[in-house]
Structure formats: structure tokens, C-alpha cells
Design a protein around this motif. Structure first.
Motif: not given
Length: 313
Positions: A306-312, A294-296, A274-278, A167-169
Motif C-alpha cells: 500500500d501507498e503508506a508503506n511506500l512513502s517512508r 528500473m521503476v518500470e 529504493y532507487l536513490a540519487r543526489n 523512489q520505491p522500486v
């Protein structure tokens, strides 16, 4: 004897019948009909091998054994209810340790996401602990997959493993820097395509994008396998090399007049952390709380992307 879940339910219905002074009066409180309540009461008596109450034209009355069972049943039910309440509190309490892996040199980022999130976590509970591990993406992702780290914070490559949820942070901007005294000359050399490749620092997670921006000279450039942000800064301040640095990391040296950005309108990078987890393992309540913190904390940083950049990935 041992009581199973169904028999505990019969005990609860028995208590309700006693408290309502009869099966007829207990119908509304239990939502069950008189025949159903009579059936369950009979099943309980058969299981216990006791007659619990007298019921009939003379009205409802507990037997001596029924009175004892009623008192004991109330105690059992109160204990179970207390356990359920304590279990509910435990589920919402933050107790334990979370292991967080991060790329280095993020502490000067303007959003201060990591420190803000950790500070909030400790405010949420006095019974938490955060273990930090600083490293590069490859060893961090391996430790995440092996269960040695709960969460990592990193820029991610294109080939993120399919069992990793991310998830992007926040966003990090980087520019091409040289020492201030060499800036005019370096910009001319860049425009003329005559940068000295042996003095060019290329490395890190944005290697591909850096090479694309600098053009053919990047293919001949210095790629130090021990490349890191701090090492690059030392060489830039020495005036011997040129290269990209995060803007927040370079900022103090720019203010001191030691560094200057070269062609900032053209030579610039945007990196998403990005935050990443298993994805195969559920986060503990403490790890989930830190993740959410952290997301907050990073929301304002993501607002300009923009959302397109965040989705990858």
C-alpha cells in the motif's frame, strides 16, 4: 562584427521580407505590423552600415549589397537551425556511462529488475555503458553523496539524508530458515523461547525488525559484523545456524530439500528497495533512462504494497 541574438532576429525578419517581396506582404508571415518591420529593417541597416533594399512607391527591391547580405543571412540561419536540430537530437540521445550501486544478492529476485532495466538501456542505445558497484548501504550512500555513483539501489534506513531523493522500486520477502533436518526442532525451540542465541544469525538492513520478531533471544544473539547474505546461507546449509534470508535467494535450496522456513506465518519480513540519487545534482539522460527502466521493471512487485508503506524512506 559580431551579431547578438537581437541582430540575428533582425536578419531573420529581413530574409522573410525578401522572400515575401516586401514589408507589407511580410506582415502576416511574421505577425508584426508594417511600422515594426520597417523599424527593425532600419536598425539592421544602421548596424551593418549598408542600405539593403529600396522601398517606396517604386516597390521593394534589393540593393546589390542587400542581395549579398540576404544570401549570407540565409546561410547563417540555416547553420543555426541545423545546430538547433542537432542539439535537440543530442538531448534525446543516450550517450555515455551511468554508475549504479546495488546491494548484493539481488540477482535472484523474481522481478529481475536490475538486469531487465540494464538490458533495455542497451537496447535503447548502442552508445551507453553501465558501471556496477556492489556494496553495503553506508559506503554506497557516501559515494552517491560524493558524486562517485549516479544512482544506488538499496533498502533505506529511517534517517535518509535530506539531500537524497528516493523512489520505491521493488519488494523483497524474507523468512526465517534452518536446515531441513533441523527444522522441526528449531520451530519447537522458537515457540518455547529456547533458541540458542549463539547459533542465531542477526544482521543486515532489517536488523531492528529481526530483533523485534525474535524477541529477547535476539539481544543475546550472534551479530557478526561481517554479516552478509551468502555467509548466512553457508552457515544455514551447514546446519549450524538459523537466520533470515530473502525468499528468492533461499528458493533453490528449498527446492533441493536443504532449507525450510520456520513459522513462515509469523517470522517474515518485507523490505522495500529504493532507487536513490543526489537531489542536488541532475541525472544525465543515460542515468535518467536507467532509473525509469528500473521503476518500470519493478511495477508489478510494488502492486501488493500500500501507498503508506511506500512513502517512508
Amino acid at each position: 562584427m559580431r551579431l547578438d541574438k537581437l541582430e540575428i532576429r533582425w536578419l531573420k525578419l529581413f530574409c522573410k521580407i525578401v522572400e515575401k517581396q516586401g514589408i507589407t506582404n511580410a506582415q502576416t508571415a511574421t505577425g508584426l505590423s508594417q511600422p515594426v518591420l520597417s523599424h527593425y529593417l532600419s536598425r539592421l541597416e544602421d548596424t551593418l552600415g549598408l542600405v539593403l533594399c529600396e522601398r517606396g512607391r517604386g516597390g521593394f527591391a534589393l540593393t546589390t549589397e542587400g542581395e549579398i547580405v540576404y544570401q549570407e543571412a540565409k546561410s547563417v540561419i540555416a547553420t543555426l537551425d541545423d545546430f538547433a536540430n542537432r542539439l535537440a537530437r543530442i538531448k534525446h540521445q543516450l550517450i555515455g556511462e551511468v554508475r549504479l550501486g546495488c546491494l548484493d544478492n539481488t540477482v535472484t529476485h523474481h522481478q529481475n529488475v536490475i538486469s531487465t532495466a540494464i538490458g533495455k538501456l542497451y537496447d535503447q542505445s548502442a552508445d551507453v555503458a553501465v558501471e556496477l558497484e556492489i556494496g553495503d548501504y553506508t559506503p554506497l550512500i557516501e559515494r552517491l553523496k560524493n558524486g562517485h555513483i549516479d544512482i544506488i539501489l538499496s533498502v533505506l534506513p529511517d534517517d535518509v539524508p535530506p539531500d537524497i531523493y528516493f523512489q520505491p522500486v521493488f519488494v523483497e520477502k524474507s523468512y526465517f530458515y534452518s536446515s531441513s533436518e533441523n527444522a522441526a526442532r528449531i520451530e519447537k525451540e522458537w515457540k518455547a523461547g529456547t533458541l540458542n542465541p549463539n547459533r542465531l544469525l542477526i544482521g543486515g538492513h532489517a536488523l531492528h525488525e529481526i530483533s523485534k520478531q525474535l524477541g529477547p533471544v535476539a539481544k543475546k544473539g550472534l551479530q557478526n559484523t561481517a554479516w552478509n547474505v551468502e555467509g548466512s546461507l553457508l552457515l544455514l546449509l551447514a546446519g549450524t545456524h538459523v537466520g533470515f534470508l530473502p525468499d528468492h535467494y533461499a528458493e533453490p535450496w528449498i527446492k533441493k530439500g536443504k532449507l525450510a522456513a520456520i513459522a513462515p506465518e509469523n517470522l517474515k519480513l518485507t523490505s522495500i528497495f529504493y532507487l536513490a540519487r543526489n537531489a542536488k545534482q541532475r541525472l544525465s539522460p543515460v542515468a535518467e533512462a536507467l532509473w525509469n527502466n528500473m521503476v518500470e521493471a519493478g511495477k508489478t512487485s510494488l502492486a501488493s504494497i500500500d501507498e503508506a508503506n511506500l512513502s517512508r524512506g
